[in-house]
Design a protein around this motif. Sequence first.
Motif, PDB file in Angstrom:
ATOM      1  N   THR A 221     -13.834   4.794   1.368  1.00 35.76           N
ATOM      2  CA  THR A 221     -12.409   4.844   1.845  1.00 35.76           C
ATOM      3  C   THR A 221     -11.650   3.451   1.900  1.00 35.76           C
ATOM      4  N   SER A 222     -12.296   2.415   2.391  1.00 36.18           N
ATOM      5  CA  SER A 222     -11.809   1.142   2.517  1.00 36.18           C
ATOM      6  C   SER A 222     -11.357   0.788   1.020  1.00 36.18           C
ATOM      7  N   LEU A 223     -12.050   0.873  -0.040  1.00 37.41           N
ATOM      8  CA  LEU A 223     -11.716   0.486  -1.578  1.00 37.41           C
ATOM      9  C   LEU A 223     -10.468   1.452  -1.737  1.00 37.41           C
ATOM     10  N   MET A 224     -10.456   2.642  -1.458  1.00 36.45           N
ATOM     11  CA  MET A 224      -9.435   3.555  -2.043  1.00 36.45           C
ATOM     12  C   MET A 224      -8.133   3.032  -1.413  1.00 36.45           C
ATOM     13  N   PHE A 225      -8.164   2.606  -0.169  1.00 35.25           N
ATOM     14  CA  PHE A 225      -6.731   2.112   0.784  1.00 35.25           C
ATOM     15  C   PHE A 225      -6.397   0.503   0.190  1.00 35.25           C
ATOM     16  N   LEU A 226      -7.391  -0.122  -0.263  1.00 28.95           N
ATOM     17  CA  LEU A 226      -7.138  -1.338  -0.941  1.00 28.95           C
ATOM     18  C   LEU A 226      -6.414  -1.145  -2.379  1.00 28.95           C
ATOM     19  N   ILE A 227      -6.826  -0.154  -3.035  1.00 26.41           N
ATOM     20  CA  ILE A 227      -6.480  -0.237  -4.454  1.00 26.41           C
ATOM     21  C   ILE A 227      -4.998   0.476  -4.221  1.00 26.41           C
ATOM     22  N   THR A 228      -4.468   1.164  -3.244  1.00 28.93           N
ATOM     23  CA  THR A 228      -3.265   1.794  -2.815  1.00 28.93           C
ATOM     24  C   THR A 228      -2.318   0.710  -2.535  1.00 28.93           C
ATOM     25  N   ARG A 229      -2.928  -0.178  -1.842  1.00 29.08           N
ATOM     26  CA  ARG A 229      -1.873  -1.315  -1.296  1.00 29.08           C
ATOM     27  C   ARG A 229      -1.615  -2.266  -2.605  1.00 29.08           C
ATOM     28  N   VAL A 230      -2.442  -2.267  -3.525  1.00 34.65           N
ATOM     29  CA  VAL A 230      -2.146  -3.303  -4.681  1.00 34.65           C
ATOM     30  C   VAL A 230      -0.886  -3.007  -5.321  1.00 34.65           C
ATOM     31  N   PHE A 231      -0.717  -1.499  -5.123  1.00 36.49           N
ATOM     32  CA  PHE A 231       0.728  -0.931  -5.956  1.00 36.49           C
ATOM     33  C   PHE A 231       2.079  -1.439  -5.267  1.00 36.49           C
ATOM     34  N   TYR A 232       1.701  -1.919  -4.402  1.00 38.04           N
ATOM     35  CA  TYR A 232       3.151  -2.402  -3.547  1.00 38.04           C
ATOM     36  C   TYR A 232       3.453  -3.774  -4.121  1.00 38.04           C
ATOM     37  N   ILE A 233       2.238  -4.496  -4.817  1.00 39.89           N
ATOM     38  CA  ILE A 233       2.941  -5.713  -5.681  1.00 39.89           C
ATOM     39  C   ILE A 233       3.626  -5.082  -7.059  1.00 39.89           C
ATOM     40  N   LEU A 234       3.090  -4.211  -7.777  1.00 34.33           N
ATOM     41  CA  LEU A 234       3.654  -3.578  -8.872  1.00 34.33           C
ATOM     42  C   LEU A 234       5.052  -2.928  -8.695  1.00 34.33           C
ATOM     43  N   MET A 235       5.339  -2.779  -7.383  1.00 32.86           N
ATOM     44  CA  MET A 235       6.504  -2.283  -7.096  1.00 32.86           C
ATOM     45  C   MET A 235       7.632  -3.392  -6.861  1.00 32.86           C
ATOM     46  N   ALA A 236       7.066  -4.304  -6.293  1.00 33.05           N
ATOM     47  CA  ALA A 236       7.534  -5.751  -6.301  1.00 33.05           C
ATOM     48  C   ALA A 236       8.320  -6.183  -7.626  1.00 33.05           C
ATOM     49  N   LEU A 237       7.456  -5.996  -8.756  1.00 31.69           N
ATOM     50  CA  LEU A 237       7.996  -6.493 -10.201  1.00 31.69           C
ATOM     51  C   LEU A 237       8.788  -5.529 -10.826  1.00 31.69           C
ATOM     52  N   ILE A 238       9.159  -4.335 -10.285  1.00 34.22           N
ATOM     53  CA  ILE A 238      10.104  -3.376 -10.917  1.00 34.22           C
ATOM     54  C   ILE A 238      11.553  -4.057 -11.142  1.00 34.22           C
ATOM     55  N   PRO A 239      12.134  -4.770 -10.592  1.00 32.34           N
ATOM     56  CA  PRO A 239      13.472  -5.466 -10.939  1.00 32.34           C
ATOM     57  C   PRO A 239      13.273  -6.392 -12.207  1.00 32.34           C
ATOM     58  N   PHE A 240      12.164  -6.715 -12.701  1.00 36.15           N
ATOM     59  CA  PHE A 240      12.128  -7.491 -13.693  1.00 36.15           C
ATOM     60  C   PHE A 240      12.224  -6.770 -14.929  1.00 36.15           C
ATOM     61  N   LEU A 241      12.074  -5.370 -15.066  1.00 34.97           N
ATOM     62  CA  LEU A 241      11.975  -4.500 -16.057  1.00 34.97           C
ATOM     63  C   LEU A 241      13.548  -4.394 -16.420  1.00 34.97           C
ATOM     64  N   ASN A 242      13.465  -3.669 -17.726  1.00 31.97           N
ATOM     65  CA  ASN A 242      14.919  -3.166 -18.242  1.00 31.97           C
ATOM     66  C   ASN A 242      15.451  -2.295 -17.395  1.00 31.97           C
ATOM     67  N   GLU A 243      16.964  -2.456 -16.963  1.00 31.21           N
ATOM     68  CA  GLU A 243      17.834  -1.567 -15.812  1.00 31.21           C
ATOM     69  C   GLU A 243      17.826  -0.655 -16.150  1.00 31.21           C
ATOM     70  N   LYS A 244      17.692  -0.073 -17.710  1.00 38.60           N
ATOM     71  CA  LYS A 244      17.687   1.250 -17.969  1.00 38.60           C
ATOM     72  C   LYS A 244      16.413   2.213 -17.611  1.00 38.60           C
ATOM     73  N   TYR A 245      15.449   1.485 -17.340  1.00 36.15           N
ATOM     74  CA  TYR A 245      14.195   2.313 -17.122  1.00 36.15           C
ATOM     75  C   TYR A 245      13.544   2.003 -15.620  1.00 36.15           C
ATOM     76  N   ARG A 246      14.243   1.118 -15.072  1.00 37.93           N
ATOM     77  CA  ARG A 246      13.701   0.650 -13.509  1.00 37.93           C
ATOM     78  C   ARG A 246      13.470   1.910 -12.412  1.00 37.93           C
ATOM     79  N   ALA A 247      14.333   2.747 -12.572  1.00 39.93           N
ATOM     80  CA  ALA A 247      14.313   4.120 -11.832  1.00 39.93           C
ATOM     81  C   ALA A 247      13.030   5.019 -12.157  1.00 39.93           C
TER      82      ALA A 247
END
Length: 405
Positions: free
Chosen positions: A75-101
């Motif tokens: 259970t702890s491992l699954m929650f940890l993997i989930t929270r790592v996605f928050y870092i990936l979300m923070a990187l979204i604005p660095f992508l091409n504006e056309k595909y961000r959404a």
Amino acid sequence: MSKLKSNYYLNILNGVFQAIALNLATSFAGLFLKRLNAGDSLVSLFNSLPALFSILAIFIGGIILSSTQNKKRTTSLMFLITRVFYILMALIPFLNEKYRALIFVLLYSSMNFPNSIAVFLWQSFFADIFPPGQREQYLSVRNSIATFAGTATTLFAGFLLTTLSSSKAELIKTYQYIFLIAFIFGILEVFVLWRHKYNAKSSYAEISTDNNRLSIEFIKNLPNQREYLIFITTVVIFHFTWQMGWPLFLTYEVDYLHTNEFWASIISTINGLAMAFGYRFWGRFSKSRGNSLALTLAAVGMSFAPFMYAMSTKIYHVAYFVVITGLSVSGTMLLLLNSLYEVAPRENRTSYIAFYNLVTNITLVIAPWVGMRLYQVTTIRTALIVVGVLRFISGMLFILRHRRA
């Protein structure tokens, strides 16, 4: 300090950190998507696609559960993997504006894969570490305190998003910082979860066999669990009408009432305070009058929200009635889980919890699209009224279940 008391305080602290992380990362996710110029189709996809990943996760999760020797660790491992996605979300604005959404929707949805496994394993883990008769109280206290923390977090984040951003570019950059802070609190959440004391051989812990997974045999055995089957049938109908309104509320607030992050945080704060009070109220009410009656009242109360949205012409109107919806939603969320614990057998309990999550995610795949399609062929207010009527009817089904009980 006894093991039970230690778990009680750790459970509350875990709930607080979880609420802070979730509210930072998800409270404004819909608005963030709109800031990325998402259209109606992506808004619908944003509400329904996560459920597809949840459905897949529930089946995979059963395999993981049957092979793991330590439910707390998994259970702890699954929650940890989930929270790592928050870092990936923070990187979204660095992508091409056309595909961000589109990429944000895909990322947000795929996050539901590890999160769904974590959630239903946590629900099973919670039932293992707290005895029947005390789960309701412990869950209501955890939810109440965590909701206060999450509400304060949302208000503060909304203030920052509004005051620190004088342009759309600055607003999106502030969102990036919010996602990173959410990740930090997610790490704290997982650490506290790991500190729980777990005894798989307690008298109330799940009795798990080799068949503790969703399968054809499990489905065939459901008619033998009559109370559980009646509960699941009622829940499916109710969740469908509940989920139909989700994209409509977001669309109405942004496109018709012209909300912003600050107003979203104010509404969320009022809603959170109502929910924090509601968890304690419904916890006491269900203890004295039973889960069945309490769930009926809470479910019917939720039908008022679409009607009130339809009558609102300014965003501050939503703040007037959100107290009622907050009270109703907190009761529904708490009592659905309490009722699930009541009707799910101790033997292979995780499979029954997983099936509950499976069917509610199946409805989530379809319901937002139905709600948005209803809006497209009529008007937003007509769609809200129809959803309100359907919610009321589905809430009345809990009355029939209550009378039978």
